[in-house]
Design an enzyme around this catalytic site. Sequence first.
Site, mmCIF file in Angstrom:
data_model
loop_
_atom_site.group_PDB
_atom_site.id
_atom_site.type_symbol
_atom_site.label_atom_id
_atom_site.label_comp_id
_atom_site.label_asym_id
_atom_site.label_seq_id
_atom_site.Cartn_x
_atom_site.Cartn_y
_atom_site.Cartn_z
ATOM 1 N N PRO A 247 0.788 -1.244 0.000
ATOM 2 C CA PRO A 247 0.000 0.000 0.000
ATOM 3 C C PRO A 247 0.816 1.288 0.000
ATOM 4 O O PRO A 247 0.776 2.079 0.946
ATOM 5 C CB PRO A 247 -0.816 -0.138 1.295
ATOM 6 N N CYS A 248 1.519 1.546 -1.096
ATOM 7 C CA CYS A 248 2.292 2.790 -1.184
ATOM 8 C C CYS A 248 1.369 4.011 -1.235
ATOM 9 O O CYS A 248 1.820 5.131 -1.003
ATOM 10 C CB CYS A 248 3.240 2.762 -2.375
#
Length: 292
Positions: A247-248
Amino acid sequence: METQEEYDYNRVAAAISFFKENYRSQPKLEDVADHVHLSPFHFQRMFQNWAGVTPKQFLQYLTAGYAKEMLKTTKMSLFDAAFEVGLSSTSRLHDLFIKIEGMTPGEYKNGGEELKINYSFADSPFGEILVASTSRGVCHMSFVDNNHQEALEGLKAVFPNAHYCQVVDMIQQNALFVFTQDWSKLDEIKLHLKGTDFQIKVWETLLKVPTGGFTTYGDLAANAGYEGASRAVGTAVGNNPVAFLIPCHRVIKSTGEIGQYHWGAVRKNAIIGWEASRQAITIAKTPQTKRD
């Protein structure tokens, strides 16, 4: 031809852009609905079906004030205080069921000529995606913004000599359940990634940022054990080969500004709001005794 999921996301994205560009004038529901060429009734219903909350509630999750508060909350949750700050245990499922295995140099030498990669295209709440897998896990996930061929060429640029087959396998299907199913029913999602030890450590640390939560590049560097290496960590985040699952999109500025994203700022806003609304709904449904 546009699928229903693509249709809904494209209009949600257009609505988010309109809201962000005109927030000072506080546009009414009718104004936004007209912008996306829907009646207010149909726009409200479509948006609520997509997000689970009203457009007005959704926008609250995209403010700098909300983001800064969640930055503080996330810091606490990373020190195992999730219940004390009101986050449900489901917020940490990324940490629990997504596991990264690094490829060996031999697996990607000579352009990955020893790799057999299956790939397929699928709908998601944020547009069409390309997902690819080896026999050991998902090796690539990207959003398809233009066409299938361009997206596939992006994958093949990483492993130009691999053997490719367009087929859906169970590894891909299990990963895609994250968009639609109750996470408690998911098996462990395995990722099989090409990356340096440094990159993989950064990506593993990102998995500890809870759903609906945020971190900054500085905090991410510190939590990964590389305090002061914000710039290098930012590069590793930008090289994330698996959109959404790693989850950047949860990395934001310390000011609370959402910031940029490899797959577009509008999509980042859509994902952040969607996750926050899902998290709020989950917490609302959780009995108070389980949160205490």
